[in-house]
Design a protein around this motif. Structure first.
Motif, PDB file in Angstrom:
ATOM      1  N   LYS A  21       0.848  -1.196   0.000  1.00  0.00           N
ATOM      2  CA  LYS A  21       0.000   0.000   0.000  1.00  0.00           C
ATOM      3  C   LYS A  21       0.881   1.242   0.000  1.00  0.00           C
ATOM      4  O   LYS A  21       1.582   1.525   0.971  1.00  0.00           O
ATOM      5  CB  LYS A  21      -0.929  -0.027   1.214  1.00  0.00           C
ATOM      6  CG  LYS A  21      -1.905  -1.218   1.144  1.00  0.00           C
ATOM      7  CD  LYS A  21      -2.776  -1.286   2.354  1.00  0.00           C
ATOM      8  CE  LYS A  21      -3.882  -0.289   2.179  1.00  0.00           C
ATOM      9  NZ  LYS A  21      -5.086  -0.556   2.928  1.00  0.00           N
ATOM     10  N   SER A  43      -0.605  11.772 -10.778  1.00  0.00           N
ATOM     11  CA  SER A  43      -1.506  10.925 -11.561  1.00  0.00           C
ATOM     12  C   SER A  43      -0.743  10.122 -12.620  1.00  0.00           C
ATOM     13  O   SER A  43      -0.957   8.916 -12.779  1.00  0.00           O
ATOM     14  CB  SER A  43      -2.570  11.805 -12.217  1.00  0.00           C
ATOM     15  OG  SER A  43      -3.277  11.076 -13.170  1.00  0.00           O
ATOM     16  N   ASN A  45       2.513   9.339 -12.754  1.00  0.00           N
ATOM     17  CA  ASN A  45       3.400   8.344 -12.145  1.00  0.00           C
ATOM     18  C   ASN A  45       2.607   7.187 -11.547  1.00  0.00           C
ATOM     19  O   ASN A  45       3.039   6.037 -11.613  1.00  0.00           O
ATOM     20  CB  ASN A  45       4.278   8.989 -11.063  1.00  0.00           C
ATOM     21  CG  ASN A  45       5.471   9.697 -11.670  1.00  0.00           C
ATOM     22  OD1 ASN A  45       6.441   9.066 -12.056  1.00  0.00           O
ATOM     23  ND2 ASN A  45       5.392  11.011 -11.779  1.00  0.00           N
ATOM     24  N   SER A  47      -0.310   6.031 -12.578  1.00  0.00           N
ATOM     25  CA  SER A  47      -0.739   5.155 -13.672  1.00  0.00           C
ATOM     26  C   SER A  47       0.423   4.286 -14.138  1.00  0.00           C
ATOM     27  O   SER A  47       0.286   3.076 -14.303  1.00  0.00           O
ATOM     28  CB  SER A  47      -1.236   5.976 -14.864  1.00  0.00           C
ATOM     29  OG  SER A  47      -2.496   6.505 -14.585  1.00  0.00           O
ATOM     30  N   ARG A  50       1.229   1.640 -11.651  1.00  0.00           N
ATOM     31  CA  ARG A  50       0.211   0.576 -11.628  1.00  0.00           C
ATOM     32  C   ARG A  50       0.399  -0.352 -12.822  1.00  0.00           C
ATOM     33  O   ARG A  50       0.305  -1.571 -12.697  1.00  0.00           O
ATOM     34  CB  ARG A  50      -1.196   1.185 -11.643  1.00  0.00           C
ATOM     35  CG  ARG A  50      -1.663   1.631 -10.249  1.00  0.00           C
ATOM     36  CD  ARG A  50      -3.151   1.912 -10.248  1.00  0.00           C
ATOM     37  NE  ARG A  50      -3.433   3.141 -10.945  1.00  0.00           N
ATOM     38  CZ  ARG A  50      -3.654   4.310 -10.324  1.00  0.00           C
ATOM     39  NH1 ARG A  50      -3.653   4.379  -9.009  1.00  0.00           N
ATOM     40  NH2 ARG A  50      -3.890   5.394 -11.023  1.00  0.00           N
ATOM     41  N   ASP A  59       1.996  -6.149  -7.232  1.00  0.00           N
ATOM     42  CA  ASP A  59       0.940  -5.996  -6.249  1.00  0.00           C
ATOM     43  C   ASP A  59       0.904  -4.628  -5.560  1.00  0.00           C
ATOM     44  O   ASP A  59       0.526  -4.521  -4.395  1.00  0.00           O
ATOM     45  CB  ASP A  59       1.116  -7.113  -5.189  1.00  0.00           C
ATOM     46  CG  ASP A  59      -0.242  -7.572  -4.671  1.00  0.00           C
ATOM     47  OD1 ASP A  59      -1.244  -7.310  -5.353  1.00  0.00           O
ATOM     48  OD2 ASP A  59      -0.285  -8.161  -3.572  1.00  0.00           O
ATOM     49  N   PHE A  60       1.324  -3.607  -6.279  1.00  0.00           N
ATOM     50  CA  PHE A  60       1.233  -2.262  -5.688  1.00  0.00           C
ATOM     51  C   PHE A  60      -0.232  -1.842  -5.610  1.00  0.00           C
ATOM     52  O   PHE A  60      -0.997  -2.064  -6.544  1.00  0.00           O
ATOM     53  CB  PHE A  60       1.925  -1.210  -6.571  1.00  0.00           C
ATOM     54  CG  PHE A  60       3.409  -1.332  -6.667  1.00  0.00           C
ATOM     55  CD1 PHE A  60       4.144  -2.064  -5.748  1.00  0.00           C
ATOM     56  CD2 PHE A  60       4.100  -0.663  -7.687  1.00  0.00           C
ATOM     57  CE1 PHE A  60       5.524  -2.146  -5.842  1.00  0.00           C
ATOM     58  CE2 PHE A  60       5.479  -0.741  -7.793  1.00  0.00           C
ATOM     59  CZ  PHE A  60       6.189  -1.490  -6.872  1.00  0.00           C
ATOM     60  N   GLU A  61      -0.578  -1.200  -4.522  1.00  0.00           N
ATOM     61  CA  GLU A  61      -1.880  -0.537  -4.427  1.00  0.00           C
ATOM     62  C   GLU A  61      -1.557   0.918  -4.174  1.00  0.00           C
ATOM     63  O   GLU A  61      -1.012   1.251  -3.130  1.00  0.00           O
ATOM     64  CB  GLU A  61      -2.671  -1.078  -3.233  1.00  0.00           C
ATOM     65  CG  GLU A  61      -3.601  -2.201  -3.587  1.00  0.00           C
ATOM     66  CD  GLU A  61      -4.441  -2.620  -2.396  1.00  0.00           C
ATOM     67  OE1 GLU A  61      -4.860  -1.741  -1.623  1.00  0.00           O
ATOM     68  OE2 GLU A  61      -4.631  -3.834  -2.254  1.00  0.00           O
ATOM     69  N   ILE A  62      -1.891   1.751  -5.125  1.00  0.00           N
ATOM     70  CA  ILE A  62      -1.417   3.132  -5.028  1.00  0.00           C
ATOM     71  C   ILE A  62      -2.555   4.105  -4.766  1.00  0.00           C
ATOM     72  O   ILE A  62      -3.553   4.125  -5.489  1.00  0.00           O
ATOM     73  CB  ILE A  62      -0.657   3.523  -6.311  1.00  0.00           C
ATOM     74  CG1 ILE A  62       0.572   2.620  -6.431  1.00  0.00           C
ATOM     75  CG2 ILE A  62      -0.233   4.985  -6.272  1.00  0.00           C
ATOM     76  CD1 ILE A  62       1.285   2.717  -7.737  1.00  0.00           C
ATOM     77  N   GLU A  63      -2.380   4.894  -3.749  1.00  0.00           N
ATOM     78  CA  GLU A  63      -3.333   5.967  -3.478  1.00  0.00           C
ATOM     79  C   GLU A  63      -2.660   7.284  -3.852  1.00  0.00           C
ATOM     80  O   GLU A  63      -1.459   7.466  -3.636  1.00  0.00           O
ATOM     81  CB  GLU A  63      -3.715   5.973  -1.987  1.00  0.00           C
ATOM     82  CG  GLU A  63      -4.692   7.094  -1.665  1.00  0.00           C
ATOM     83  CD  GLU A  63      -5.202   7.062  -0.230  1.00  0.00           C
ATOM     84  OE1 GLU A  63      -4.959   6.073   0.482  1.00  0.00           O
ATOM     85  OE2 GLU A  63      -5.836   8.056   0.166  1.00  0.00           O
ATOM     86  N   GLU A  64      -3.436   8.188  -4.412  1.00  0.00           N
ATOM     87  CA  GLU A  64      -2.864   9.464  -4.852  1.00  0.00           C
ATOM     88  C   GLU A  64      -3.363  10.615  -3.994  1.00  0.00           C
ATOM     89  O   GLU A  64      -4.548  10.680  -3.675  1.00  0.00           O
ATOM     90  CB  GLU A  64      -3.272   9.738  -6.308  1.00  0.00           C
ATOM     91  CG  GLU A  64      -2.873   8.642  -7.265  1.00  0.00           C
ATOM     92  CD  GLU A  64      -3.530   8.801  -8.632  1.00  0.00           C
ATOM     93  OE1 GLU A  64      -3.757   9.951  -9.066  1.00  0.00           O
ATOM     94  OE2 GLU A  64      -3.826   7.775  -9.243  1.00  0.00           O
ATOM     95  N   ARG A  85      -3.061   5.111   6.522  1.00  0.00           N
ATOM     96  CA  ARG A  85      -3.675   3.899   5.963  1.00  0.00           C
ATOM     97  C   ARG A  85      -2.812   3.239   4.876  1.00  0.00           C
ATOM     98  O   ARG A  85      -3.205   2.255   4.288  1.00  0.00           O
ATOM     99  CB  ARG A  85      -5.094   4.166   5.476  1.00  0.00           C
ATOM    100  CG  ARG A  85      -5.221   5.129   4.331  1.00  0.00           C
ATOM    101  CD  ARG A  85      -6.664   5.246   3.841  1.00  0.00           C
ATOM    102  NE  ARG A  85      -6.752   6.353   2.909  1.00  0.00           N
ATOM    103  CZ  ARG A  85      -7.221   7.564   3.206  1.00  0.00           C
ATOM    104  NH1 ARG A  85      -7.689   7.811   4.418  1.00  0.00           N
ATOM    105  NH2 ARG A  85      -7.229   8.515   2.300  1.00  0.00           N
ATOM    106  N   ASN A  86      -1.631   3.760   4.631  1.00  0.00           N
ATOM    107  CA  ASN A  86      -0.735   3.128   3.665  1.00  0.00           C
ATOM    108  C   ASN A  86       0.529   2.616   4.356  1.00  0.00           C
ATOM    109  O   ASN A  86       0.832   3.011   5.485  1.00  0.00           O
ATOM    110  CB  ASN A  86      -0.379   4.125   2.558  1.00  0.00           C
ATOM    111  CG  ASN A  86      -1.521   4.298   1.568  1.00  0.00           C
ATOM    112  OD1 ASN A  86      -1.724   3.473   0.695  1.00  0.00           O
ATOM    113  ND2 ASN A  86      -2.303   5.355   1.729  1.00  0.00           N
TER     114      ASN A  86
END
Ligand code: SF4
Ligand code: SF4
Lengths: 221, 149
Positions: A21, A43, A45, A47, A50, A59-64, A85-86
């Motif tokens: 995360k 945005s 980077n 994309s 991901r 398995d990256f989960e990316i929040e921006e 939360r990350n």
């Protein structure tokens, strides 16, 4: 302003490998203006990361998220929930921003940019270095052109006589700072300033004297 | 998926002052082109941002055509030149993240260019057929991460 440049996606992937995360945190100030770390770059980077993650099974989960300034507590607080939360933060702020975040949260914080220099937007999409923050500004002596930053040999009593056609002998893509200083002093009627020999600079006012701190007692309560 | 049976999904961002009209004209002239292309009208190619292209790829586009006015002929002076730079920048990100740079291309045509429009579409589809489906399709659907945006 602070000028930074992006790291490549393979570099970022390398930094983030094994993490899940990830908060990709942009900064809305200097690095937005120099097109390296604002909302838009976050945005793009995100994309790209991901896509790379899916192709390499990372398995990256990316929040921006982009906050106004990463070097200022008031704004950093706005990222608190997202940081919590990350697992890690990939900061697209300058080096100061990255460290400001890292000092405040018990999470790994990685630099997503290469911070380059203090400079200006010279012309469209071109940034140039103007100041290395030496701690004792001498611009008044040199017609407003910094020989420490812009002369490759940092000469206080230049020129070195190596320039060719007004170009620096060290970097032919840059103008000779001393040529600029001479012209400028001449045009403002201050050529006299060059008659005196400047004494060696005290570098201890700069980074050479260790990391600096400024305390304004008058503003402390 | 073998490349012969593969029907690429091509997104064509078309400027309303030139290529969108050219596409329209192609229809009036009854020029045929494969139905694989999804045309998205844009007020100017200068409105298109790198993140639009990246998102389209992330969500399964096999290729993107950015169709702007002839250089020097942009209704907003330099929108198509900006788009050209952004397409180039997108290409860098694509190859760095593992997609082929050729999946995005900028073309320039006038509003009268129905024939060139069709030719470009066919050319791009041929390129995509050679490249095969976007590698992202091979690895299955995206994680839900991008839905957190
Ligand atoms: S003299 Fe020092 S403070 Fe002044 S511009 Fe040059 S490096 Fe910056
Ligand atoms: S050519 Fe000019 S700028 Fe370059 S090192 Fe010599 S004096 Fe400095």
């Amino acid at each position: 302003m602070i000028v930074a440049q992006r790291k490549s996606i393979p570099e970022l992937v390398d930094i983030l490998k094994g993490r899940k995360k990830i908060l990709l945190l942009g900064c809305g100030t200097c690095v937005t203006v120099c097109l390296a770390g604002g909302e838009r770059e976050v945005s793009i980077n995100a994309s790209a990361l991901r896509i790379a993650s899916r192709l390499k099974n990372l398995d990256f989960e990316i929040e921006e998220l982009t906050i106004e300034r990463q070097c200022d507590n008031i704004f950093i607080e706005k990222a608190a929930d997202a940081i919590k939360r990350n697992d890690v933060v990939l900061s697209l702020g300058c080096g100061a921003g990255v460290q400001a975040i890292a000092e405040r949260y018990d999470k790994p914080v990685y630099a997503g940019l290469d911070t380059e220099f203090i400079g200006i937007l010279e012309e469209r999409a071109t940034w140039t270095e103007k100041c290395i923050a030496c701690g004792k500004c001498v611009l008044h002596e040199y017609g407003g052109i910094c020989p420490i930053t812009r002369c490759a040999k940092h000469m206080l009593n230049g020129p070195c006589s190596g320039s060719t056609e007004e170009r620096c002998e060290v970097r032919a893509d840059r103008p000779c700072a001393w040529q600029l200083i001479y012209r400028r002093l001449k045009s403002i009627g201050e050529l006299d300033r060059l008659k005196s020999v400047k004494s060696p600079k005290d570098w201890s006012a700069g980074i050479g004297g260790g990391s600096r701190v400024i305390i304004r007692e008058d503003h402390r309560v | 998926m073998s490349n012969e049976n593969f029907e690429p999904r091509l997104i064509a961002f078309c400027c309303q002052y030139c290529s969108y009209s050219a596409a329209d004209l192609a229809g009036s002239m009854r020029l045929q082109y494969p139905p694989n292309v999804r045309i998205v009208r844009t007020p100017c190619t200068g409105r298109l941002e790198v993140e639009f292209f990246m998102k389209a790829f992330e969500r399964g586009a096999d290729g993107i055509l950015v169709a702007g006015c002839l250089e020097g002929g942009c209704h907003f002076t330099e929108g198509n030149l900006l788009a050209k730079g952004r397409v180039g920048y997108t290409r860098k990100f694509l190859s760095e993240s593992g997609l082929e740079a050729e999946r995005i291309r900028m073309i320039n045509i006038s509003a009268a260019g129905a024939r060139p429009f069709v030719d470009y579409i066919n050319e791009m589809l041929a390129t995509l057929k050679t490249l095969g489906p976007s590698p992202l399709k091979r690895v299955g659907p995206s994680t839900n991460a991008e839905n957190r945006i």
